[in-house]
Structures are given as structure tokens and as C-alpha cells.
Enzyme design. Structure first.
Site, PDB file in Angstrom:
ATOM      1  N   HIS A 282      28.459  -9.889 -20.086  1.00 45.06           N
ATOM      2  CA  HIS A 282      29.483 -10.854 -20.467  1.00 45.06           C
ATOM      3  C   HIS A 282      30.710 -10.107 -20.975  1.00 45.06           C
ATOM      4  CE1 HIS A 282      27.160 -14.894 -20.888  1.00 45.06           C
ATOM      5  NE2 HIS A 282      26.721 -14.183 -19.856  1.00 45.06           N
TER       6      HIS A 282
ATOM      7  N   TYR B  13      31.437 -21.103 -28.407  1.00 46.11           N
ATOM      8  CA  TYR B  13      31.237 -21.416 -29.828  1.00 46.11           C
ATOM      9  C   TYR B  13      32.248 -22.512 -30.184  1.00 46.11           C
ATOM     10  CZ  TYR B  13      28.714 -16.956 -30.400  1.00 46.11           C
ATOM     11  OH  TYR B  13      27.808 -15.910 -30.319  1.00 46.11           O
TER      12      TYR B  13
ATOM     13  N   PRO C 136      23.013 -16.524 -37.475  1.00 43.84           N
ATOM     14  CA  PRO C 136      23.037 -16.127 -36.059  1.00 43.84           C
ATOM     15  C   PRO C 136      24.405 -16.264 -35.386  1.00 43.84           C
ATOM     16  CG  PRO C 136      21.964 -18.242 -36.324  1.00 43.84           C
ATOM     17  CD  PRO C 136      22.235 -17.723 -37.703  1.00 43.84           C
TER      18      PRO C 136
ATOM     19  N   LYS D 103      24.178 -10.922 -34.530  1.00 43.28           N
ATOM     20  CA  LYS D 103      24.022  -9.572 -35.063  1.00 43.28           C
ATOM     21  C   LYS D 103      22.594  -9.200 -35.433  1.00 43.28           C
ATOM     22  CE  LYS D 103      28.006  -8.401 -34.408  1.00 43.28           C
ATOM     23  NZ  LYS D 103      27.848  -7.871 -33.064  1.00 43.28           N
TER      24      LYS D 103
ATOM     25  N   TYR E 291      32.242  -8.314 -32.551  1.00 44.09           N
ATOM     26  CA  TYR E 291      31.230  -9.042 -31.770  1.00 44.09           C
ATOM     27  C   TYR E 291      30.503  -8.090 -30.810  1.00 44.09           C
ATOM     28  CZ  TYR E 291      29.079 -12.957 -29.251  1.00 44.09           C
ATOM     29  OH  TYR E 291      28.159 -13.836 -28.703  1.00 44.09           O
TER      30      TYR E 291
HETATM   31  C1  PHB Z   1      21.260 -17.544 -28.339  1.00 38.03           C
HETATM   32  O1  PHB Z   1      21.394 -17.389 -27.103  1.00 38.03           O
HETATM   33  O2  PHB Z   1      20.190 -17.991 -28.835  1.00 38.03           O
HETATM   34  C2  PHB Z   1      22.397 -17.151 -29.251  1.00 38.03           C
HETATM   35  C3  PHB Z   1      23.529 -16.573 -28.708  1.00 38.03           C
HETATM   36  C4  PHB Z   1      24.572 -16.200 -29.545  1.00 38.03           C
HETATM   37  C5  PHB Z   1      24.478 -16.432 -30.912  1.00 38.03           C
HETATM   38  C6  PHB Z   1      23.322 -17.005 -31.457  1.00 38.03           C
HETATM   39  C7  PHB Z   1      22.274 -17.371 -30.623  1.00 38.03           C
HETATM   40  O3  PHB Z   1      25.505 -16.083 -31.737  1.00 38.03           O
END
Ligand code: PHB
Ligand code: APR
Length: 385
Positions: free
Chosen positions: A72, A196, A288, A292, A380
Site C-alpha cells: 500500500h 480512516y 490500533p 503500531k 505511519y
Molecule cells: C486491521 O486491518 O485490522 C487494521 C488496519 C489498520 C489499523 C488497525 C487495524 O490501524
């Protein structure tokens, strides 16, 4: 029995540490209280930083990751309908890989040649200030392993941190007033990259596991119960929180997993107690939002492996003496970023109208500043190990 290193916990941290030590000819045994199937049954996020990908290659466990992982080059942030893509490649010439933590665990298990003792009950750490040993029970018998060092990779609820005298440990914690309700579904992801989203009703995240399996989350109150959420209710709420075009494109279906995870920030200091070292979730927890958790666990054990390899190979204690300060510096930067992403993207009713204006201003600044986007991108995709 005797080993140079006893590792408590066969999650990603314990397995990676064991593999790195094994490749360096260091005898490490893992004690895991659950079965291998149970460990593999855990549904966990999987956004890998370049440093984690490099570690998988160093562990000679990266083949499937490269074959099946999804590169990505960016993520999308949206705020009340406005969107901003963070272009990692253009901003800092880096990327991440989407590859489930379960698959990382599976690959490390498959690569491991040495002893992992599963279903080890009542693990206890002894005399880690002197001549350390570990005991555990299996099939009704108590076993003892004498060792030179113990690595506590047994997660937040493990026995290792709990074995440290309270007066020797300082903890720092922030518990967020919400959790993430997550759904796994066998449908193609709604978008090529992660989204997000901040909405007045709460945070939402569109993630993925493969071209045919997706992972979605919505922010819910900390005391919410998963049984209050039918699939239909989840999909309706997710659509409300996404931009109309994304909501329209969403492919829904029956959830194959549905659960609520609490959010907290947590750090224990220091991370060394004589011959005992803490790493991974045993040492810290991040919300989450910044993806990280796994990556931080991996950077901890990379540093610990190098320190132990130096000790056994060169009879130098410099690495083990410097371990705690070194990893805590990086841990706190990841804690800061995870806290910042969480603060930007979730709703905090207690901060009122002023708080929401500040969040809007933060997003607008990010959308209008290449420097702000570069900062997000470098955090990130992972700060240098
Ligand atoms: C997930 O795919 O479960 C996931 C991806 C990014 C995040 C948190 C969880 O920041
Ligand atoms: N004795 C033996 N094993 C134990 C004990 C114990 N007393 N307590 C816990 N364990 C095991 C757990 O069963 C688990 O398999 O330790 C392992 C810890 O693994 P994780 O919790 O996955 O922690 P870590 O390896 O540090 O990985 C961190 O996992 O939880 C996610 O979000 C987190 O992505 C991050 C990653």
C-alpha cells in the site's frame, strides 16, 4: 532442562525473537500457555512497516509475505465527508504492506526449528536478579528450565511484567472511553487502500486482509456489547460514517468474525530487571489507530535479539544494558503517534464543541500542509529502527 534464553509467549514477539536467536546459534525455548491452534485463531490487524518486512526476511520467513502481502502506497483520511489521501510514495518514498498478523505468526511458527512448548501451564519466573530459572506445569508434572536470560513476550496479561515487584516498575496509561467493533467479511475491500474516517457519530475504518476478505470497524462506547449489533445494524452504521460514494460502493455480507476491542495506551518502565527483559505487548499497548502494535513488538525484539547475540557472541553487555532506554525511546514515539491519530479521528463528547473544532482544524491543517502529511507518512510507515 537448560537453555540460554527462555522466552515466555509464542505470539509474534516471542516467535520472532526465538527465530532471530536460533539463526544466531543461541539456544532459546518458548513457553506458551495456549495451543498452537489457539494462537493461530486470533484475529489481529496486519499493517507491516518496512522494518517488520525486513525482519521477516532476516528470519527467513518472508517468502509468503512477499507473495501474498498487499503493498500500500498510501491511506485515505476523511473528516465529515472531506477526504485527504496521504501519499507515502510521493511524500517519503516508503510504503506499508497489508498482511495479517495471523499469517506473520503462521510463517514464524513454520520457520522455527527449535523447542516451543505449547500448553505450558502456570509458568513462573524465578530469581531473575540472580541465577534465573522458569518453572511450568504440563501433564500434571512441574518442569524447570535453568537459563541465562528470560524474555517476557507474554502480552499485556502475561506473567512476566506481573512478576516484577511493583516498586521496581512505573506504568503510564490512558484508557479511552470507547472501543472498536470489528467485523470480518468475505467481500472485496471497498477501496484499494485503507480509509480512516471521522464522523460526528464516531470513527470508522475500512481495512482488508486480501482481495476477497475485508475488515471494518466502527467506534462504539467502551461498555457496548457485541450482541447488540446485528450485521445489518453494523453495515447501516458503517455506511452513515463513510463518504456517500464509499458507502455506495461497500459490499456487505455475513460477518465471519465480530468482536469489540477496548482501546488503551500503556507503557511500563523500565523494560529490564536483571536477567528479565520485557518486549511487545508485555511492555506496551497502543490504540490500533496507528497500526503500531505488531510493528512495535517486532522492533523491540529486533533490539533484544541484537543485544543477546552481542552478549553471547562478543561477551559484551553494552546491548543488554542499553536495551530498555533504546526501545523506550521508540516506544514513546509510537505511543505519541497512535494517541495523535486516535485523538484526531474519534469523537470525544467530553471535549465539547471546542474539541470538535480543534479536530477539524487539525484535519484542515493536515489537508493543506505537505509537511504535516510527511510527518504522518513517516510515522505511519515506521520510524527508523
Ligand atoms: C486491521 O486491518 O485490522 C487494521 C488496519 C489498520 C489499523 C488497525 C487495524 O490501524
Ligand atoms: N505463560 C505463557 N504464555 C503466556 C502467558 C503465560 N502466563 N500469558 C500470555 N501468554 C502468551 C499468550 O497466549 C500469547 O500467545 O503470550 C503470547 C503473547 O502474544 P501477544 O499478546 O500477541 O503479544 P506480542 O507477541 O507482544 O504481540 C503484540 O499482538 O496483541 C497483538 O496488538 C498486539 O499486534 C500486537 C501484537
Amino acid at each position: 532442562m537448560r537453555a540460554q534464553v527462555v522466552i515466555v509467549g509464542a505470539g509474534p514477539a516471542g516467535l520472532m525473537l526465538a527465530r532471530l536467536l536460533e539463526l544466531a546459534g543461541i539456544d532459546a525455548v518458548i513457553l506458551e500457555r495456549k495451543s498452537a491452534d489457539y494462537v493461530l485463531g486470533r484475529i489481529r490487524a496486519g499493517v507491516l512497516e518496512q522494518g517488520t518486512m525486513d525482519l521477516m526476511d532476516r528470519a527467513r520467513a518472508g517468502q509468503r509475505m512477499h507473495a501474498e502481502g498487499l503493498i500500500h502506497q498510501g491511506v485515505e483520511l476523511s473528516f465529515d465527508g472531506d477526504s485527504q489521501r496521504i501519499d507515502f510514495a510521493a511524500l517519503i518514498d516508503r510504503h506499508v504492506m497489508v498482511y495479517g498478523q495471523t499469517e506473520v505468526t503462521r510463517d514464524l511458527m513454520a520457520a522455527r526449528q527449535a523447542r516451543t512448548i505449547y500448553e505450558a501451564e502456570d509458568v513462573q519466573l524465578h530469581d531473575f536478579d540472580g541465577k534465573p530459572f522458569v518453572t511450568y506445569r504440563q501433564n500434571g508434572l512441574t518442569h524447570r528450565i535453568d537459563c541465562d536470560f528470560i524474555a517476557g513476550c507474554d502480552g499485556y496479561h502475561g506473567v512476566s511484567r506481573a512478576s516484577v515487584p511493583a516498586q521496581s516498575l512505573t506504568t503510564f496509561e490512558r484508557i479511552y472511553p470507547f472501543g472498536w467493533l470489528g467485523v470480518l467479511v468475505d467481500q472485496p475491500p471497498v477501496a484499494h487502500e485503507l480509509i480512516y474516517a471521522h464522523h460526528a457519530r464516531g470513527f470508522a475504518l475500512c481495512s482488508q486482509r486480501s482481495p476477497t476478505r475485508s475488515r471494518y470497524y466502527v467506534q462504539v462506547p467502551a461498555d457496548e456489547k457485541v450482541e447488540n449489533w446485528s450485521d445489518a445494524r453494523f453495515w447501516d452504521e458503517l455506511r452513515i460514517r463513510l463518504n456517500p460514494a464509499t458507502a455506495e460502493a461497500l459490499q456487505t455480507g455475513a460477518s465471519i468474525e465480530k468482536s469489540i476491542a477496548p482501546l488503551r495506551s500503556f507503557v511500563a518502565e523500565p523494560l529490564r530487571f536483571g536477567k528479565l527483559f520485557l518486549a511487545g505487548d508485555a511492555a506496551h499497548i497502543v490504540p490500533p489507530t496507528g497500526a503500531k502494535g505488531l510493528n512495535l513488538a517486532m522492533s523491540d525484539v529486533a533490539a533484544l535479539a541484537d543485544a543477546l547475540i552481542e552478549f553471547f557472541g562478543e561477551n559484551s553487555a553494552a546491548g543488554i544494558d542499553g536495551y530498555s532506554a533504546k526501545v523506550l525511546s521508540r516506544i514513546w514515539k509510537a505511543e505519541r503517534f497512535s494517541w495523535w491519530m486516535t485523538s484526531l479521528l474519534h469523537t470525544f463528547p467530553e471535549t465539547g464543541a471546542f474539541g470538535r473544532r480543534i479536530q477539524r482544524a487539525e484535519f484542515d491543517y493536515l489537508a493543506g500542509s505537505a509537511a504535516a502529511q510527511q510527518s504522518l507518512a513517516e510515522n505511519y510507515t515506521g520510524l527508523p529502527l
